[in-house]
Write an enzyme that holds these catalytic residues in place. Sequence first.
Site, PDB file in Angstrom:
ATOM      1  N   GLY A 111       0.684  -1.413  -0.177  1.00  0.00           N
ATOM      2  CA  GLY A 111       0.405  -0.491   0.123  1.00  0.00           C
ATOM      3  C   GLY A 111       0.963   0.915  -0.478  1.00  0.00           C
ATOM      4  O   GLY A 111       1.655   1.595   0.311  1.00  0.00           O
ATOM      5  N   ARG A 148      10.385  -1.292  -4.786  1.00  0.00           N
ATOM      6  CA  ARG A 148       8.556  -1.483  -5.107  1.00  0.00           C
ATOM      7  C   ARG A 148       9.421  -0.409  -6.287  1.00  0.00           C
ATOM      8  O   ARG A 148       9.293   1.050  -5.677  1.00  0.00           O
ATOM      9  CB  ARG A 148       7.915  -1.427  -4.738  1.00  0.00           C
ATOM     10  CG  ARG A 148       7.560  -3.196  -3.822  1.00  0.00           C
ATOM     11  CD  ARG A 148       6.476  -3.152  -3.600  1.00  0.00           C
ATOM     12  NE  ARG A 148       5.749  -3.367  -4.583  1.00  0.00           N
ATOM     13  CZ  ARG A 148       4.264  -3.627  -4.091  1.00  0.00           C
ATOM     14  NH1 ARG A 148       3.514  -3.432  -2.527  1.00  0.00           N
ATOM     15  NH2 ARG A 148       3.536  -3.905  -5.308  1.00  0.00           N
ATOM     16  N   ASP A 166      -1.552   4.762  -6.176  1.00  0.00           N
ATOM     17  CA  ASP A 166      -0.379   5.178  -5.942  1.00  0.00           C
ATOM     18  C   ASP A 166       0.672   5.566  -6.584  1.00  0.00           C
ATOM     19  O   ASP A 166       2.176   5.802  -6.134  1.00  0.00           O
ATOM     20  CB  ASP A 166       0.611   3.220  -6.792  1.00  0.00           C
ATOM     21  CG  ASP A 166       0.470   1.987  -6.241  1.00  0.00           C
ATOM     22  OD1 ASP A 166      -1.025   1.532  -5.853  1.00  0.00           O
ATOM     23  OD2 ASP A 166       1.019   1.829  -4.767  1.00  0.00           O
ATOM     24  N   ASN A 194      -2.843   2.817 -10.469  1.00  0.00           N
ATOM     25  CA  ASN A 194      -3.131   2.333  -9.405  1.00  0.00           C
ATOM     26  C   ASN A 194      -3.244   0.650  -8.986  1.00  0.00           C
ATOM     27  O   ASN A 194      -3.267   0.189 -10.626  1.00  0.00           O
ATOM     28  CB  ASN A 194      -4.415   2.452  -9.026  1.00  0.00           C
ATOM     29  CG  ASN A 194      -4.891   1.947  -7.511  1.00  0.00           C
ATOM     30  OD1 ASN A 194      -4.116   2.106  -6.565  1.00  0.00           O
ATOM     31  ND2 ASN A 194      -6.680   1.416  -7.034  1.00  0.00           N
TER      32      ASN A 194
HETATM   33  O1  MRU Z   1       0.935  -3.149  -4.366  1.00  0.00           O
HETATM   34  P1  MRU Z   1      -0.361  -2.935  -3.465  1.00  0.00           P
HETATM   35  O2  MRU Z   1      -0.810  -3.625  -2.143  1.00  0.00           O
HETATM   36  O3  MRU Z   1       0.830  -2.392  -2.509  1.00  0.00           O
HETATM   37  O4  MRU Z   1      -0.949  -2.086  -4.339  1.00  0.00           O
HETATM   38  C1  MRU Z   1      -1.787  -0.965  -3.119  1.00  0.00           C
HETATM   39  C2  MRU Z   1      -2.264  -0.325  -4.406  1.00  0.00           C
HETATM   40  O5  MRU Z   1      -2.357  -0.267  -5.279  1.00  0.00           O
HETATM   41  C3  MRU Z   1      -3.737   0.629  -3.933  1.00  0.00           C
HETATM   42  O6  MRU Z   1      -4.508   0.830  -3.714  1.00  0.00           O
HETATM   43  C4  MRU Z   1      -2.426   1.937  -3.211  1.00  0.00           C
HETATM   44  O7  MRU Z   1      -0.913   1.416  -3.025  1.00  0.00           O
HETATM   45  C5  MRU Z   1      -3.051   3.024  -2.577  1.00  0.00           C
HETATM   46  S1  MRU Z   1      -3.072   2.211  -0.572  1.00  0.00           S
HETATM   47  C6  MRU Z   1      -4.113   3.937   0.631  1.00  0.00           C
END
Ligand code: MRU
Length: 346
Positions: free
Chosen positions: A48, A90, A236, A246
């Site tokens: 996240g 990441r 993101d 996202n």
């Molecule tokens: O791969 P992830 O689980 O880190 O991806 C998370 C998302 O896409 C969320 O929607 C984004 O990070 C926003 S979290 C408030």
Amino acid sequence: MSIPRTIEWVDGKVRILNQLKLPHKVEYIETDDYRRVARAIKDMEIRGAPAIGIAAAMALALATREIRTVHLEEAIKILEEAASVLSSTRPTAVNLFWAIERVKKRAMRATTVDELVEAVVDEALKIWKEDEEVNRKMGEIGEKLLEDGDTVITICNAGSLATGYYGTATAPIYTAVEKGKSIEVIVMETRPYLQGARLTAFELSRAGIPVKIVTDNSIGILTMKEKVDIAFVGADRITRDGYLVNKIGTYLLALVCKERGIPFYPVAPTSTLDIKRGIEDIVIEKRPGKEVIYIYGHRIAPEGVDAIYYAFDITPPNLITGIITERGILYPPIHKAIKKLVSNRD
Ligand code: MRU
């Protein structure tokens, strides 16, 4: 309401709720080693966008424990080394780089090693605390879009588990419920990591909010047959031209929402705005195909067949009804609204 927390700073250590174990086990990683935090980000034990930014900032605070010198340049070198390890975990969520830069910038103002250590720890904890504050502000702003009895659709987990606390996409939902509105949530399961089915369902059910899971490919028929009033999603990164980066599947949700006349709102703090970059400059994380092919250690595809796994997709601004930030809602033309917000901010 009992809303889970994903990261805390406890007695000089970082405490992370291991999200790979949820919902079956509530297990914590407690560490004073920044490399362990970097691994937790890379392996998605914490994930996240805002949460990995906070984790990276706290990891830099841990890195200062390794400073055994009184020479400022040597101390900065240790910090730079940790920053580079954390930056390579990441590539897509801008909050990671934003948090690292913010801590480094503050550190660079120090004139002694003691000052540097204090500044890094202080800035990391500030980033953590501020995150909850901005989420609550977005909750207040976004809640006004919800009517009593509404059903919200969301994807992945942009909840408390993805942030310091309270979430982004979940913030308007929590605030509406706190104000006595009755809200139901439908969450897309979010293959292959199942952040929707495992994490959002865990977090909302813990908070006592009715939640149902749908497979990612259900949204077409779902929005024809069921009551779906509004979509709230996380982000993101939002580029200067208003493109939303996202979780994979968000673009398809936005297309269906447009087609069906359902308002589609990303909920994102202004730290998610990347005003330096357009969409051509963004790295979309590609993860190993085996994460698609194996489910809980079981291979579901024939031997010798690989998979393509983009972890995120890109939603163009014409599909976005508005972006809820802590500074208000950005309405189309989104790129102009971003420009205005940034010129007022800087
Ligand atoms: O791969 P992830 O689980 O880190 O991806 C998370 C998302 O896409 C969320 O929607 C984004 O990070 C926003 S979290 C408030």
